[in-house]
Design an enzyme around this catalytic site. Structure first.
Site, short mmCIF file in Angstrom:
data_model
loop_
_atom_site.label_atom_id
_atom_site.label_comp_id
_atom_site.label_asym_id
_atom_site.label_seq_id
_atom_site.Cartn_x
_atom_site.Cartn_y
_atom_site.Cartn_z
N TYR A 484 41.28 -13.93 32.62
CA TYR A 484 42.39 -14.78 32.16
C TYR A 484 41.93 -16.24 32.08
O TYR A 484 41.78 -16.79 31.02
CB TYR A 484 43.60 -14.63 33.08
CG TYR A 484 44.84 -15.31 32.53
CD1 TYR A 484 45.58 -14.70 31.52
CD2 TYR A 484 45.24 -16.56 32.98
CE1 TYR A 484 46.70 -15.33 30.99
CE2 TYR A 484 46.36 -17.18 32.46
CZ TYR A 484 47.08 -16.58 31.46
OH TYR A 484 48.18 -17.20 30.93
N SER A 564 47.18 -12.77 26.25
CA SER A 564 47.75 -14.10 26.14
C SER A 564 46.63 -15.15 26.17
O SER A 564 45.79 -15.16 25.29
CB SER A 564 48.78 -14.32 27.26
OG SER A 564 49.61 -15.41 26.99
N HIS A 683 56.10 -10.06 24.40
CA HIS A 683 54.85 -10.49 25.02
C HIS A 683 54.37 -9.52 26.09
O HIS A 683 53.24 -9.61 26.54
CB HIS A 683 55.05 -11.89 25.62
CG HIS A 683 53.78 -12.62 25.87
ND1 HIS A 683 52.87 -12.91 24.87
CD2 HIS A 683 53.25 -13.15 27.01
CE1 HIS A 683 51.86 -13.58 25.38
NE2 HIS A 683 52.05 -13.73 26.68
#
Length: 722
Positions: A484, A564, A683
């Site tokens: 991430y 994301s 999402h």
């Protein structure tokens, strides 16, 4: 695969036999015919530099043309996925493993104890309650009844102070826009009209009279992609319409912020208002609700820190802050003079990052020690009571309870251990197992190891690697590297059903704690932001190189995955180092770095990214790594499965659409470039279990198939050992 050849293999030749059991990868698959994506002549100019944007038209989520493109892409993608011979087996195993009872930690509201439960394969968790220990729990709120296909989910809830009223939010199709419904908790009857157009909002009650919530004015364009810039805090008084709701904060140019939230203290005395222009840093204000028409007083008037109220005792405030304390500390101050010059250290900063909570009249200071939990208990005088003995090495859920409660419940988990709930006696400091799931997975057959590797600039970065015990490091093990690296988010060890299925196949699951995250505090976060963002990609690349150099895997057996901001990570890595991995899996990614801030609340991400309009240097830096702008001609990219949802209004699907179009045009060689677009999905939050199982069957199937397997690795291993 020929069974006869496998039976001749000895265990010593397992790795080579496994390799021989595979196809020559995607070049033997039927030729993919991608939809033709038209190009337009859109050109933007940044500081005198022209930048073409040939797929700008895909940003229009309301056009028939975009809808037709989505349909055509899905036809190609699912046509390909349908040819994977073991896709149905993966779906069956995911379904079987998923099908166990999951129960959340209980919590008390009014006369009832509530808990969430999923029988196994229910699309959404159900909220149950009981009055007395031993009573048969009753269904209180079942989100599975909100819609026929399970795509309407519970988006948060809040009980009034006496527990007799409930406000809960629902999300339709995965959108961040919410509707809020008010219910009589005793009779379970809906008592008022539904509030609409609520977004990025908590629900905080003032006594039993009403509650505070936040939202934006509805945008003039598409509600799924148009920019939302000015967040506002409202107060809804029961018995009135939404049109009568009082605007508390955010209605003027001076109060313009992208994110605003209001929280009432447990004793109902104060309203705290947080206001931010980005996802890091906030202003903080306080209002004394015990005094009619009291002014709004500033606690912190700038956005250079993350500061919030943990609790209060009378007028004494207990604040958590990283102002002049990158790893956070707790300070006290009187509400009459709440600004930083009057703060006094209560629990000082340490070398580890602090995440505080309260319960039963105590503070619980959770620290991250190399991404692993450690919890210390303090009293309200700041005296150390004890370090809490945890069930093992892993992650602890928030330890919190109301002030009068004697016990609290917490979740403990790690990458190989399904989450179990423990009951903690607050005064005695003892934990006892409350609920352990019954699941068809044996944690003792797996191992997790934390390593530290060196990134490009010499920084030491931790990574946890999990796999079956006794796995031979042949360099040919299918491996997912997940990352991430942004927004101060910490990746701490947690069990996942999907990852368990991956590891059952002999797969390795590796998670590095990249810069940009919060594992080592504000300095670690800032080291992966703006013009230091390349550090994040370098950390991820170095993690892959470590796995390869130490024979965990090789480039032919490596998949890189992230969602994301992690989707950006995968997109940047595969365009900078296309040869590094065999498979790339960018999910709901931020992929157009020159325009991300023009959609919905994207401008709030500027703390991490900067914007193309900020300066010539920032524009050049973003353009240099923006995945959409760095797809090169005549380049062999990894086999790529991009995933997104058509209702994603957090990271709009146009990012993924444009990246897929660019890759499909420029990809050379035989590796497929596909985009899987989930309809009526957002999402990720609230995605129905049925859809999640299908998604992961496709993701794992695509990954193993493009690593060359035509049967599941676990089947190959079983046949060899047989």
């Amino acid at each position: 695969m020929k069974t006869t050849s496998l039976l001749l293999c000895s265990l010593a030749l397992l790795a080579s036999c496994t390799q021989n059991s595979k196809q020559e990868t995607a070049k033997n698959d039927p030729t993919l015919k991608y939809p033709i994506t038209k190009k337009v002549d859109t050109v933007d100019t940044y500081f005198g530099t022209e930048v073409k944007d040939p797929y700008r038209w895909l940003e229009d989520d309301r056009s028939t043309e975009t809808e037709n493109w989505v349909t055509a892409q899905n036809e190609v993608t699912f046509g390909y996925l349908n040819t994977i011979p073991f896709r149905s087996q993966l779906k069956e195993r995911l379904t079987t493993l998923w099908n166990y009872e999951k129960i959340g930690a209980p919590f008390t509201e009014g006369d009832y104890t509530y808990f969430y439960k999923n029988d196994g394969l229910q699309n959404q968790y159900v909220l149950y309650r009981f009055k007395n220990e031993g009573d048969q729990p009753e269904v209180f709120l079942d989100p599975n009844t909100f819609s026929k296909d399970g795509t309407t989910s519970l988006g948060g809830l809040s009980f009034s102070k006496n527990g007799k009223l409930l406000a809960y939010a629902i999300s339709e199709g995965g959108s961040d826009w919410r509707k809020v419904i008010i219910k009589n908790a005793e009779t379970k009857e809906i008592i008022e009209d539904t509030l609409v157009d609520v977004k990025f909002s908590g629900l905080s009650w003032k006594g039993n009279e009403g509650f505070y919530y936040s939202s934006y004015d509805k945008p003039k364009g598409s509600e799924l992609s148009a920019k939302t810039d000015q967040h506002k805090l409202y107060y809804h008084k029961l018995g009135t319409t939404q049109k009568e709701d009082t605007l508390i904060f955010g209605g003027t140019a001076e109060q313009k912020h992208r994110y605003v939230g209001g929280t009432v203290t447990e004793d109902d005395r104060y309203l705290l208002i947080r206001a931010s222009v980005s996802t890091s840093g906030n202003k903080l204000f306080i209002k004394d609700l015990s005094k009619p028409n009291s002014p709004l007083t500033t606690i912190v008037g700038h956005t250079d820190s993350d500061t919030s109220l943990i609790d209060n005792v009378g007028s004494t405030l207990y604040l958590s802050t990283n102002l002049d304390a990158p790893n956070k500390k707790i300070v006290t101050v009187d509400a009459s003079q709440p600004t930083p010059e009057y703060w006094k250290d209560f629990i000082p900063e340490t070398e580890n990052v602090l995440s505080p909570s309260t319960g039963g009249g105590y503070f619980f200071a959770e620290y991250m020690v190399d991404a692993v939990s450690k919890v210390v208990q303090y009293d309200y005088k700041g005296a150390l009571i004890r370090e809490i003995s945890l069930p093992g090495v892993g992650s602890v859920g928030t330890m919190s309870a109301k002030k009068e409660e004697k016990e609290l419940y917490y979740l403990f988990t790690n990458y190989k251990t399904p989450g179990s709930i423990y009951k903690y006696d607050i005064a005695q400091g003892t934990s006892s197992l409350y609920r352990k799931p019954t699941i068809d997975f044996n944690p003792d057959a797996y191992e997790s190891k934390q390593v530290f590797y060196t990134s490009k600039d010499g920084t030491k970065v931790p990574m946890i690697i999990t796999h079956k015990k006794g796995l031979e490091l042949t360099g040919n093990n299918p491996t997912i590297l997940y990352g991430y690296g942004g927004f101060n988010v910490s990746l701490t060890p947690a069990f996942s059903i999907t990852n368990a299925v991956w590891m059952e196949q002999g797969g390795i699951y590796a998670v590095p704690n990249l810069r940009g995250g919060g594992e080592y505090g504000k300095k670690w976060h800032d080291a992966g932001t703006k013009m230091q963002k390349q550090n994040v990609f370098d950390d991820f690349i170095a993690a892959a190189e470590y796995l390869i150099a130490n024979n965990y895997t090789s480039s032919e057996y490596l998949a890189i995955r992230g969602g994301s901001n992690g989707g950006l990570l995968v997109g940047a890595t595969m365009t900078q180092r296309p040869e590094l991995a065999k498979v790339a899996l960018p999910a709901v990614g931020v992929l157009d770095m020159l325009r991300y801030h023009t959609f919905t609340a994207g401008a709030g991400w500027a703390y991490d990214y900067g914007t193309a309009e900020e300066s010539p240097a920032m524009f050049e830096y973003l353009k240099k790594y923006s995945p959409v702008h760095n797809v090169s001609a005549k380049t062999t990219y990894p086999a790529t499965l991009i995933t997104t949802g058509d209702h994603d209004d957090r990271v709009v699907p146009a990012h993924s659409f444009k990246f897929a179009a660019a890759l499909q045009e420029e990809q050379t060689g035989s590796n497929p470039t596909l985009i899987r677009i989930e309809t009526n999905a957002g999402h990720g939050a609230g995605t129905p279990v049925s859809k999640t199982i299908e998604q992961y069957a496709d993701i794992f199937g695509f990954t193993l198939y493009n690593m060359g397997y035509k049967t599941l690795p676990s089947e190959t291993e079983t046949m060899v050992k047989g």
